[in-house]
Design an enzyme around this catalytic site. Structure first.
Site, PDB file in Angstrom:
ATOM      1  N   SER A 155     139.464 -52.221 -31.359  1.00 52.71           N
ATOM      2  CA  SER A 155     138.747 -53.409 -31.822  1.00 52.71           C
ATOM      3  C   SER A 155     139.757 -54.554 -32.023  1.00 52.71           C
ATOM      4  O   SER A 155     140.567 -54.792 -31.130  1.00 52.71           O
ATOM      5  CB  SER A 155     137.991 -53.064 -33.111  1.00 52.71           C
ATOM      6  OG  SER A 155     137.014 -54.006 -33.395  1.00 52.71           O
ATOM      7  N   ASP A 411     129.064 -49.733 -26.368  1.00 51.26           N
ATOM      8  CA  ASP A 411     129.650 -50.590 -27.400  1.00 51.26           C
ATOM      9  C   ASP A 411     129.201 -52.038 -27.211  1.00 51.26           C
ATOM     10  O   ASP A 411     129.457 -52.627 -26.161  1.00 51.26           O
ATOM     11  CB  ASP A 411     131.188 -50.495 -27.295  1.00 51.26           C
ATOM     12  CG  ASP A 411     131.889 -51.297 -28.364  1.00 51.26           C
ATOM     13  OD1 ASP A 411     131.212 -51.755 -29.312  1.00 51.26           O
ATOM     14  OD2 ASP A 411     133.122 -51.462 -28.248  1.00 51.26           O
ATOM     15  N   HIS A 436     132.011 -47.767 -29.893  1.00 51.23           N
ATOM     16  CA  HIS A 436     133.212 -48.554 -30.228  1.00 51.23           C
ATOM     17  C   HIS A 436     134.465 -47.670 -30.327  1.00 51.23           C
ATOM     18  O   HIS A 436     134.555 -46.810 -31.178  1.00 51.23           O
ATOM     19  CB  HIS A 436     132.961 -49.256 -31.563  1.00 51.23           C
ATOM     20  CG  HIS A 436     133.757 -50.505 -31.782  1.00 51.23           C
ATOM     21  ND1 HIS A 436     134.028 -51.421 -30.790  1.00 51.23           N
ATOM     22  CD2 HIS A 436     134.337 -50.998 -32.898  1.00 51.23           C
ATOM     23  CE1 HIS A 436     134.734 -52.423 -31.295  1.00 51.23           C
ATOM     24  NE2 HIS A 436     134.938 -52.196 -32.566  1.00 51.23           N
TER      25      HIS A 436
END
Ligand SMILES: *[C@@H]1O[C@H](CO)[C@@H](O)[C@H](O)[C@H]1NC(C)=O
Ligand SMILES: *[C@@H]1O[C@H](CO)[C@@H](O)[C@H](O)[C@H]1NC(C)=O
Ligand SMILES: *[C@@H]1O[C@H](CO)[C@@H](O)[C@H](O)[C@H]1NC(C)=O
Ligand SMILES: *[C@@H]1O[C@H](CO)[C@@H](O)[C@H](O)[C@H]1NC(C)=O
Ligand SMILES: *[C@@H]1O[C@H](CO)[C@@H](O)[C@H](O)[C@H]1NC(C)=O
Length: 473
Positions: A155, A411, A436
């Site tokens: 991320s 995601d 994710h």
């Protein structure tokens, strides 16, 4: 390296913390509060936290696996990045997880950190500077100056692991950048994909689920305008304090949308407690409840309660559960949420609002104008998108090397990521059925074969980078 860096020798400070999947030593390094201006704060320093595990390391020889910490306490990422521990033994690697300044225990000015002028020292450049100093210091102290460093991150942490390789190829031999939406830092990037892709995840279970969710939001909207409607909605959703205003209702819609965001982002095949306690495939579980209810509102309630720990709470406080900020996908809670809000107001430009057109959510706009006004009011700053684009390359990564960008197709962030390799030394991996940064998690019997294959590819890249590095010594 005089002044500034007071290193706590590894051999002296073994603070052992138990109760985690893999134990760590918690250490601190003194960092300049401002790497780029030695006048404004002089040689003032703060303690940056980092976590270490050296039981698999071949001292002075094995690589350093370095997690570039993102927007939260670093132990949370330690607990949810099992890949690094799964592969460290075969690489004889030293593991280091660095905490990002202004998060967790790494507050440069204690609880003054979030006011002017201190908050101004929160930037990607400063965080990368901290990591560069930590790596340089560790390699020296540990006699590891010839050990290759491999960066990992997911991320925003994935963006940082890519950026640290872009900016410091002298220190980092290669990077695994998982679910890193670096394209968002391009000023002209599209920002309307996020809610559309959350919607797609629910649609993938069955289009009926999306129909019911839309139905629920329409009923909610109608009810909210009737006398006593807000009170009735508050009862249906078990709110601690009944809603009484349009503003309350707006926040309430954001609170529900936030639950759906996390169900989609954390749509892992098995139960997790990364961001909230979630069952395996939570999107499927939520749709099961939504479709099982003849009452569409009750369905939305039950789905939201999955994320907000419904069974463990007597009522929901929407104001403490969810904070509105410059990131429509959520800023988290507590002091971390303030830090992320500031970053979303300065260098990091996040997705736009939902529109009930390309997505199933109510219209909750977040335009450039709203962002600009909000950031000025809240922090007294105006975002500088072209600066971010110049600093962090945005889509123009032709000169990058030795980075793997991985993205899961479930995601909702994946369309902000790199999907085409700019040159042969940059890898791009798509994980079918992956949420994710699923690839960064430890192996699990319920993993789809796509993620097992992705991890093997990542290992092969790491091996290649290490041999390249050794050959160049
Ligand atoms: C500020 O920090 C002090 C000591 O670090 C702590 O005792 C206090 O509770 C903090 N105050 C706030 C408002 O967080
Ligand atoms: C690093 O090498 C020096 C000199 O050989 C030695 O004195 C020191 O103990 C070593 N440090 C570590 C952490 O191994
Ligand atoms: C979403 O848009 C549809 C079609 O225009 C409309 O009928 C519906 O009321 C809207 N839903 C909400 C929650 O505003
Ligand atoms: C649907 O409702 C039935 C009857 O109340 C219940 O037994 C079942 O567990 C529910 N299924 C889901 C997916 O919630
Ligand atoms: C749910 O409970 C867990 C564990 O008690 C906690 O860490 C988490 O913050 C809670 N989540 C919410 C949304 O309240």
């Amino acid at each position: 390296m005089k002044g500034g860096v007071i290193f706590l020798s590894l051999s002296l400070n073994f603070l052992f913390i138990c109760g985690h999947s893999v134990p760590f030593k918690e250490l601190y390094i003194d960092q300049y509060v401002d790497h780029y201006n030695l006048v404004s704060f002089g040689e003032r320093t703060f303690k940056e936290r980092y976590l270490v595990q050296d039981k698999w390391w071949k001292p002075g020889v094995g690589p350093i696996f370095f997690y570039t910490g993102n927007e939260g306490p670093i132990d949370t990422f330690w607990d949810n990045t099992g890949l690094v521990f799964d592969i460290a033994p075969e690489f004889n690697a030293l593991i280091v997880f660095a905490e990002h300044r202004f998060y967790g225990k790494s507050l440069p000015f204690g609880n003054q950190s979030f006011s002017h002028p201190y908050i101004g020292l929160l930037s990607i450049e400063q965080a990368l500077g901290d990591y560069a100093v930590l790596l340089t210091t560790l390699r020296q102290e540990l006699n590891a100056t010839s050990c290759p460093v491999i960066a990992f991150g997911g991320s925003y942490g994935g963006m940082l692991s890519a950026y640290i390789r872009f900016k410091y190829p002298n220190l980092v031999a290669g990077s695994i950048a998982a679910s890193a939406p670096i394209n968002l830092l391009s000023a002209d990037s599209k920002r309307d994909f996020f809610w559309e892709d959350v919607t797609k995840d629910f649609n993938q279970v069955t289009p009926k689920c999306v129909d019911r969710i839309r139905r629920g939001f329409i009923e909610m909207d109608t009810l909210s305008m009737k006398p006593g409607g807000l009170k009735q909605l508050s009862t249906t959703f078990g709110l601690c304090k009944p809603m009484t205003s349009k503003n309350d209702f707006h926040h309430f819609l954001g609170w529900i949308r936030n639950a759906f965001t996390y169900l989609a982002m954390m749509d892992y095949p098995y139960p997790t407690s990364f961001m909230g306690n979630l069952p395996g495939y939570p999107v499927k579980v939520a749709c099961g409840m939504i479709l099982n209810n003849t009452n569409a509102l009750q369905g939305l309630y039950q789905a939201s309660a999955i994320f907000y720990n419904g069974t463990a709470r007597s009522c929901f406080d929407i104001w403490s559960d969810f904070i509105e900020c410059a990131d429509p996908t959520g800023c988290g809670l507590g002091l971390d949420s303030m830090a992320w809000d500031f970053q979303a107001c300065t260098e990091i430009h996040l997705p736009a609002g939902s529109n009930n057109l390309t997505d199933m959510f109510p219209v909750l706009p977040f335009t450039e104008e709203i962002r600009g006004q909000y950031c000025l009011n809240k922090w007294g700053v105006a975002p500088r998108d072209l600066w971010s684009q110049a600093q962090f390359w945005a889509k123009n990564i032709k000169s990058a090397s030795n980075v793997v960008f991985s993205n899961g197709d479930l995601d909702p962030w994946h369309r902000g990521g790199v999907t085409t390799p700019p040159n042969p030394s940059v890898g791009v991996i798509t994980i079918k059925g992956g949420a994710h940064h699923l690839d960064l998690r430890g192996k699990n019997k319920d993993d789809p074969t796509s993620v097992t294959a992705a991890r093997s590819q990542e290992k092969a890249y790491i091996r290649k980078w290490i041999s390249q590095y050794r050959a160049s010594q």
